[in-house]
Scaffold this active site. Sequence first.
Site, PDB file in Angstrom:
ATOM      1  N   LYS A 101     -10.155  -8.583   5.588  1.00 13.00           N
ATOM      2  CA  LYS A 101      -9.605  -7.960   6.801  1.00 13.00           C
ATOM      3  C   LYS A 101      -9.922  -8.768   8.057  1.00 13.00           C
ATOM      4  O   LYS A 101     -11.052  -9.229   8.225  1.00 13.00           O
ATOM      5  CB  LYS A 101     -10.190  -6.560   6.966  1.00 13.00           C
ATOM      6  CG  LYS A 101      -9.683  -5.589   5.934  1.00 13.00           C
ATOM      7  CD  LYS A 101     -10.382  -4.237   6.042  1.00 13.00           C
ATOM      8  CE  LYS A 101     -10.081  -3.430   4.788  1.00 13.00           C
ATOM      9  NZ  LYS A 101     -10.896  -2.234   4.651  1.00 13.00           N
ATOM     10  N   GLU A 153      -4.915   7.940   8.516  1.00 14.54           N
ATOM     11  CA  GLU A 153      -4.694   8.947   7.468  1.00 14.54           C
ATOM     12  C   GLU A 153      -3.187   9.218   7.342  1.00 14.54           C
ATOM     13  O   GLU A 153      -2.569   9.798   8.238  1.00 14.54           O
ATOM     14  CB  GLU A 153      -5.415  10.278   7.750  1.00 14.54           C
ATOM     15  CG  GLU A 153      -6.912  10.175   7.898  1.00 14.54           C
ATOM     16  CD  GLU A 153      -7.646   9.942   6.584  1.00 14.54           C
ATOM     17  OE1 GLU A 153      -7.041  10.183   5.519  1.00 14.54           O
ATOM     18  OE2 GLU A 153      -8.805   9.524   6.631  1.00 14.54           O
ATOM     19  N   VAL A 205      -5.660   1.178   6.153  1.00 16.68           N
ATOM     20  CA  VAL A 205      -4.245   1.272   6.495  1.00 16.68           C
ATOM     21  C   VAL A 205      -3.703   2.528   5.831  1.00 16.68           C
ATOM     22  O   VAL A 205      -4.265   2.956   4.826  1.00 16.68           O
ATOM     23  CB  VAL A 205      -3.433   0.045   6.012  1.00 16.68           C
ATOM     24  CG1 VAL A 205      -3.778  -1.181   6.812  1.00 16.68           C
ATOM     25  CG2 VAL A 205      -3.559  -0.186   4.520  1.00 16.68           C
ATOM     26  N   CYS A 207       0.830  -1.208   0.000  1.00 11.94           N
ATOM     27  CA  CYS A 207       0.000   0.000   0.000  1.00 11.94           C
ATOM     28  C   CYS A 207       0.866   1.262   0.000  1.00 11.94           C
ATOM     29  O   CYS A 207       1.663   1.471   0.919  1.00 11.94           O
ATOM     30  CB  CYS A 207      -0.908  -0.004   1.227  1.00 11.94           C
ATOM     31  SG  CYS A 207      -1.709   1.580   1.524  1.00 11.94           S
TER      32      CYS A 207
END
Lengths: 250, 250
Positions: B58, B87, B71, B31
């Site tokens: 998840k 964030e 995430v 990510c």
Amino acid sequence: MSIPQKHFKKGTPKPEIPEDGVLRYYTMRFCPYSERAQLMLAAKKIPHHTVYIDLTEKPEWYIDYSPLGKVPAIQLPHLPGQPTLVESLVIAEYLDEEYPGERSLFPKDPLQKALDRILIERLSPAVSAIYPVFFTTNPPEDALKNFEAALDVFEEEITKRGTPYFGGEQIGIVDYMIWPWFERFPALKYTLAEPYELDSKRYPNLLNWRLLVSQDEAVKATALDAKVHAKFMRTRHEGKTNYDLAFEPL
Amino acid sequence: MSIPQKHFKKGTPKPEIPEDGVLRYYTMRFCPYSERAQLMLAAKKIPHHTVYIDLTEKPEWYIDYSPLGKVPAIQLPHLPGQPTLVESLVIAEYLDEEYPGERSLFPKDPLQKALDRILIERLSPAVSAIYPVFFTTNPPEDALKNFEAALDVFEEEITKRGTPYFGGEQIGIVDYMIWPWFERFPALKYTLAEPYELDSKRYPNLLNWRLLVSQDEAVKATALDAKVHAKFMRTRHEGKTNYDLAFEPL
């Protein structure tokens, strides 16, 4: 020399703005993100000129100020290069830091500031759910349900914080940054085929908070009546969006 | 006691994390938003435990840490209530303020900080355009064109700033926050039916910048090879997303 109080459209020449070094605020009068900036300007009593932008037919010259054509924008003509800032939360933090005034609105503690910024972001799911409802008379079935579930977070949080404002005993950054949407929700009493109001049993503390914030000086100087918002929404329902009705008598 | 290096899935029990007050970093290894947090942890040499989260399925317990299941998340077990931050940009600013280390990565000047935050946001149109390209072998016609137009902003800006990094003579917050996507672009050499690379004539300074940033210690400690990214993307093309191949030999 004064700037006309109307939304500038495609084809209209750039207004003559006084070259007096005063901050310039570009907005659309019904835009809740723009209102965040306006609340900061009002709360901090920052002198500024206001230029209204028609978002449906943007004036060609607006891209010189906001490269993606978004509102709000703040231009700083007293600084070298006359820079322009965009993004409502970036503008809010900049104004808070540069114009501390009587007190800062963002918390000074890094953790509390981070938690407040996260809380402000938590309004996004409510905004995404309610946005289509603002612009229709018969919302999709799940829209209001999703909206209410997203708002539960704020009822829980104001209850947990145990203070009149999200900011504590005094109004703070979360209060101002989420207010514009709470100003607009009551318009749904007037626009929907089946009138809608927030349930006072489900959101008792949040509705107390709303009443309290509505009495803040900066909010009073900035807010439009729910009926004006409803009237604007109706012009959108009809595909004849009329930004300038903000300046007309109700 | 150590946390297994694998992505935790639905149905898997919560890992036992040492109760040693050390910061906890929740991530998915591929990510790019999580990588922003990882780069901050590496640049500031902040001790932490890492917990990998399978984003397709998840684990049920993850919602206790990140209420929207997103995430990255950072948990602060040394603080009262063990708060969790989410964030990527909020996390980055919190870590920069709480762990100043040798130097701050965000500019201290409010205007420069605002301009840098706006520049980071300007990557969004490039990300929106390229995201679907990452997960297909034959991208829609306009995707790469829109991507390149959005990247022009960064070539212009690094040229205008006239410094090796967006942060100046030293690497700064813009460099780290936009890097994760520049790490992934070269994977398109391997994944597309018609291999793609950034045009060195159109982006000369940006490509120099990319090379320079790739040699930064924190980036080297964090980055994955373009071929690993390509391999991951292929598992997504095939509908068999495999997060754990980050831990397998190429």
